[in-house]
Scaffold this motif. Sequence first.
Motif, PDB file in Angstrom:
ATOM      1  N   GLU A   9       0.851  -1.188   0.000  1.00 21.11           N
ATOM      2  CA  GLU A   9       0.000   0.000   0.000  1.00 21.11           C
ATOM      3  C   GLU A   9       0.884   1.234   0.000  1.00 21.11           C
ATOM      4  OE1 GLU A   9      -3.361   0.010   2.692  1.00 21.11           O
ATOM      5  OE2 GLU A   9      -3.146  -2.165   2.939  1.00 21.11           O
ATOM      6  N   HIS A  30      -4.391   9.185  -4.172  1.00 24.25           N
ATOM      7  CA  HIS A  30      -5.015   7.898  -3.876  1.00 24.25           C
ATOM      8  C   HIS A  30      -4.176   7.165  -2.841  1.00 24.25           C
ATOM      9  CE1 HIS A  30      -7.664   8.059  -7.400  1.00 24.25           C
ATOM     10  NE2 HIS A  30      -6.610   8.372  -8.145  1.00 24.25           N
ATOM     11  N   ASN A  31      -4.809   6.279  -2.121  1.00 25.17           N
ATOM     12  CA  ASN A  31      -4.117   5.266  -1.343  1.00 25.17           C
ATOM     13  C   ASN A  31      -4.156   4.011  -2.206  1.00 25.17           C
ATOM     14  OD1 ASN A  31      -3.531   6.832   0.961  1.00 25.17           O
ATOM     15  ND2 ASN A  31      -5.655   6.637   1.596  1.00 25.17           N
ATOM     16  N   TRP A  32      -3.077   3.780  -2.919  1.00 26.65           N
ATOM     17  CA  TRP A  32      -2.982   2.723  -3.909  1.00 26.65           C
ATOM     18  C   TRP A  32      -2.685   1.390  -3.228  1.00 26.65           C
ATOM     19  CZ3 TRP A  32      -2.946   4.444  -9.156  1.00 26.65           C
ATOM     20  CH2 TRP A  32      -2.801   5.825  -9.339  1.00 26.65           C
ATOM     21  N   ILE A  33      -3.249   0.329  -3.769  1.00 27.50           N
ATOM     22  CA  ILE A  33      -2.891  -1.033  -3.356  1.00 27.50           C
ATOM     23  C   ILE A  33      -2.311  -1.720  -4.581  1.00 27.50           C
ATOM     24  CG2 ILE A  33      -3.691  -3.244  -2.474  1.00 27.50           C
ATOM     25  CD1 ILE A  33      -5.960  -1.683  -1.064  1.00 27.50           C
ATOM     26  N   GLN A  98      -4.661  -1.024  -7.714  1.00 30.46           N
ATOM     27  CA  GLN A  98      -5.964  -0.510  -7.292  1.00 30.46           C
ATOM     28  C   GLN A  98      -5.771   0.924  -6.841  1.00 30.46           C
ATOM     29  OE1 GLN A  98      -8.376  -2.904  -4.568  1.00 30.46           O
ATOM     30  NE2 GLN A  98      -8.912  -1.037  -3.480  1.00 30.46           N
ATOM     31  N   GLU A  99      -6.412   1.849  -7.563  1.00 27.33           N
ATOM     32  CA  GLU A  99      -6.260   3.256  -7.195  1.00 27.33           C
ATOM     33  C   GLU A  99      -7.363   3.721  -6.259  1.00 27.33           C
ATOM     34  OE1 GLU A  99      -6.171   5.515 -10.851  1.00 27.33           O
ATOM     35  OE2 GLU A  99      -8.318   5.805 -10.761  1.00 27.33           O
ATOM     36  N   SER A 100      -8.476   3.014  -6.248  1.00 29.50           N
ATOM     37  CA  SER A 100      -9.556   3.295  -5.311  1.00 29.50           C
ATOM     38  C   SER A 100     -10.454   2.063  -5.245  1.00 29.50           C
ATOM     39  CB  SER A 100     -10.357   4.536  -5.749  1.00 29.50           C
ATOM     40  OG  SER A 100     -10.881   4.356  -7.044  1.00 29.50           O
ATOM     41  N   GLU A 101     -11.328   2.035  -4.272  1.00 32.01           N
ATOM     42  CA  GLU A 101     -12.208   0.880  -4.086  1.00 32.01           C
ATOM     43  C   GLU A 101     -12.968   0.575  -5.372  1.00 32.01           C
ATOM     44  OE1 GLU A 101     -13.666  -2.330  -2.209  1.00 32.01           O
ATOM     45  OE2 GLU A 101     -12.310  -0.912  -1.253  1.00 32.01           O
ATOM     46  N   GLY A 102     -12.800  -0.634  -5.867  1.00 29.91           N
ATOM     47  CA  GLY A 102     -13.528  -1.063  -7.053  1.00 29.91           C
ATOM     48  C   GLY A 102     -12.871  -0.709  -8.375  1.00 29.91           C
ATOM     49  N   ASN A 103     -11.754   0.003  -8.358  1.00 32.05           N
ATOM     50  CA  ASN A 103     -11.066   0.409  -9.595  1.00 32.05           C
ATOM     51  C   ASN A 103      -9.670  -0.210  -9.622  1.00 32.05           C
ATOM     52  OD1 ASN A 103     -13.231   2.031 -10.380  1.00 32.05           O
ATOM     53  ND2 ASN A 103     -12.445   3.763  -9.243  1.00 32.05           N
ATOM     54  N   VAL A 104      -9.529  -1.299 -10.383  1.00 32.84           N
ATOM     55  CA  VAL A 104      -8.277  -2.045 -10.447  1.00 32.84           C
ATOM     56  C   VAL A 104      -7.864  -2.204 -11.895  1.00 32.84           C
ATOM     57  CG1 VAL A 104      -7.108  -4.217  -9.881  1.00 32.84           C
ATOM     58  CG2 VAL A 104      -8.896  -3.338  -8.371  1.00 32.84           C
TER      59      VAL A 104
END
Length: 109
Positions: A9, A30-33, A98-104
């Motif tokens: 992260e 963003h908080n990227w994963i 993943q740049e945000s929830e649901g966006n990978v």
Amino acid sequence: MYYITKRIEISAAHRLTLDYESKCTRLHGHNWIITVHCRAEELDANGMVTDFTHIKNVVTDKLDHTVLNEVVPFNPTAENLARWICEHIPHCYRVDVQESEGNVASYEI
């Protein structure tokens, strides 16, 4: 075949260059994963596919707490970042960003 996966992260900002009007052309963060997948048929002399610390260092040393536009020489979309990360890690065959929830975005060779 040996497989490893490293999940990291980071926090980073970017602005996108787009050919249409979007709020994403303004600087935002963003908080990227980032999930890195590596594989090898044989382990190295240390008994590893790729050192987890090396993977972490490639990602965090270059990207964490930065403005991505100042770090990479391309439009820093999640797709482009996935490819760039994959190209900089030995034995990497897939990266998910993943740049945000649901966006990978994923890149796989």
